[in-house]
Design a protein around this motif. Structure first.
Motif, short mmCIF file in Angstrom:
data_model
loop_
_atom_site.label_atom_id
_atom_site.label_comp_id
_atom_site.label_asym_id
_atom_site.label_seq_id
_atom_site.Cartn_x
_atom_site.Cartn_y
_atom_site.Cartn_z
N TRP A 34 0.84 -1.18 0.00
CA TRP A 34 0.00 0.00 0.00
C TRP A 34 0.88 1.24 0.00
N ARG A 35 1.93 1.23 0.81
CA ARG A 35 2.92 2.30 0.84
C ARG A 35 4.29 1.66 0.67
N ARG A 36 5.16 2.36 -0.02
CA ARG A 36 6.54 1.90 -0.17
C ARG A 36 7.25 2.04 1.18
N PRO A 37 8.31 1.27 1.40
CA PRO A 37 9.05 1.38 2.66
C PRO A 37 9.51 2.81 2.96
N GLU A 38 9.90 3.54 1.94
CA GLU A 38 10.34 4.92 2.13
C GLU A 38 9.21 5.81 2.65
N GLU A 39 7.99 5.54 2.18
CA GLU A 39 6.84 6.31 2.65
C GLU A 39 6.52 6.00 4.10
N TRP A 40 6.60 4.72 4.48
CA TRP A 40 6.40 4.35 5.88
C TRP A 40 7.48 5.00 6.74
N GLY A 41 8.72 4.97 6.25
CA GLY A 41 9.81 5.59 6.99
C GLY A 41 9.56 7.08 7.22
N LYS A 42 9.06 7.74 6.20
CA LYS A 42 8.77 9.17 6.32
C LYS A 42 7.71 9.42 7.39
N LEU A 43 6.65 8.60 7.41
CA LEU A 43 5.61 8.75 8.42
C LEU A 43 6.16 8.51 9.83
N ILE A 44 6.99 7.50 9.97
CA ILE A 44 7.58 7.20 11.28
C ILE A 44 8.46 8.36 11.73
N TYR A 45 9.29 8.86 10.81
CA TYR A 45 10.21 9.94 11.18
C TYR A 45 9.45 11.24 11.50
N GLN A 46 8.35 11.48 10.81
CA GLN A 46 7.53 12.66 11.13
C GLN A 46 6.99 12.55 12.55
N TRP A 47 6.57 11.35 12.95
CA TRP A 47 6.08 11.14 14.31
C TRP A 47 7.20 11.37 15.32
N VAL A 48 8.38 10.82 15.02
CA VAL A 48 9.53 11.00 15.91
C VAL A 48 9.85 12.49 16.07
N SER A 49 9.93 13.20 14.97
CA SER A 49 10.26 14.63 15.01
C SER A 49 9.19 15.45 15.71
N LYS A 50 7.93 15.18 15.37
CA LYS A 50 6.81 15.93 15.94
C LYS A 50 6.76 15.79 17.48
N ASN A 51 7.18 14.64 17.97
CA ASN A 51 7.12 14.36 19.40
C ASN A 51 8.46 14.58 20.11
N GLY A 52 9.42 15.18 19.41
CA GLY A 52 10.71 15.48 20.03
C GLY A 52 11.47 14.25 20.47
N LEU A 53 11.38 13.18 19.69
CA LEU A 53 11.98 11.91 20.08
C LEU A 53 13.27 11.58 19.34
N THR A 54 13.86 12.56 18.66
CA THR A 54 15.15 12.27 18.04
C THR A 54 16.14 11.99 19.16
N ASN A 55 17.15 11.23 18.86
CA ASN A 55 18.15 10.73 19.83
C ASN A 55 17.53 9.78 20.85
N SER A 56 16.39 9.19 20.50
CA SER A 56 15.75 8.20 21.36
C SER A 56 15.89 6.81 20.73
N VAL A 57 15.82 5.79 21.59
CA VAL A 57 15.88 4.41 21.14
C VAL A 57 14.53 3.75 21.40
N PHE A 58 14.07 2.99 20.42
CA PHE A 58 12.81 2.25 20.52
C PHE A 58 13.03 0.82 20.09
N THR A 59 12.29 -0.09 20.70
CA THR A 59 12.25 -1.45 20.18
C THR A 59 11.30 -1.45 18.99
N LEU A 60 11.41 -2.46 18.15
CA LEU A 60 10.48 -2.56 17.02
C LEU A 60 9.06 -2.75 17.55
N TYR A 61 8.93 -3.48 18.65
CA TYR A 61 7.61 -3.69 19.24
C TYR A 61 6.99 -2.36 19.67
N GLU A 62 7.78 -1.51 20.32
CA GLU A 62 7.25 -0.21 20.77
C GLU A 62 6.73 0.61 19.60
#
Length: 109
Positions: A34-62
């Motif tokens: 439905w979405r290319r991996p790059e598009e999913w990555g962009k959505l994930i990174y937007q969430w990380v940036s929007k929530n001030g979570l850069t320099n954070s570590v997450f498990t894949l489960y989280e």
């Protein structure tokens, strides 16, 4: 019903757009995305940036199943596609996939 030739044209267009990947050499099995991996990555990174979570570590489960991502489009994404999305971010130097004691994780930059 479409003739086989028409089906092949549709599948080739999906492949050209990056939404289809052949799973075998004979082109009898494929993955439609439905979405290319790059598009999913962009959505994930937007969430990380929007929530001030850069320099954070997450498990894949989280990321895929945690409470913090419950309202995000990538919540529930299967692990294979999640890894591909994170690999795309890693390629852009926005993330690094890491090995944790209990599995894999990712650090965002």
């Amino acid at each position: 019903k479409l003739p086989l030739e028409a089906i092949q044209v549709v599948l080739e267009e999906l492949r050209k757009n990056g939404n289809l990947e052949w799973l075998d050499k004979n082109k009898t099995s494929f993955l439609i995305m439905w979405r290319r991996p790059e598009e999913w990555g962009k959505l994930i990174y937007q969430w990380v940036s929007k929530n001030g979570l850069t320099n954070s570590v997450f498990t894949l489960y989280e990321l895929a199943s945690g409470d913090d991502t419950e309202n995000e489009e990538f919540h529930g994404l299967d692990e294979t596609m999640l890894l591909r999305a994170l690999q795309a971010l890693q390629h852009e130097h926005k993330a690094e996939i890491i090995t944790l004691d209990d599995g894999r994780g990712v650090k965002f930059f």
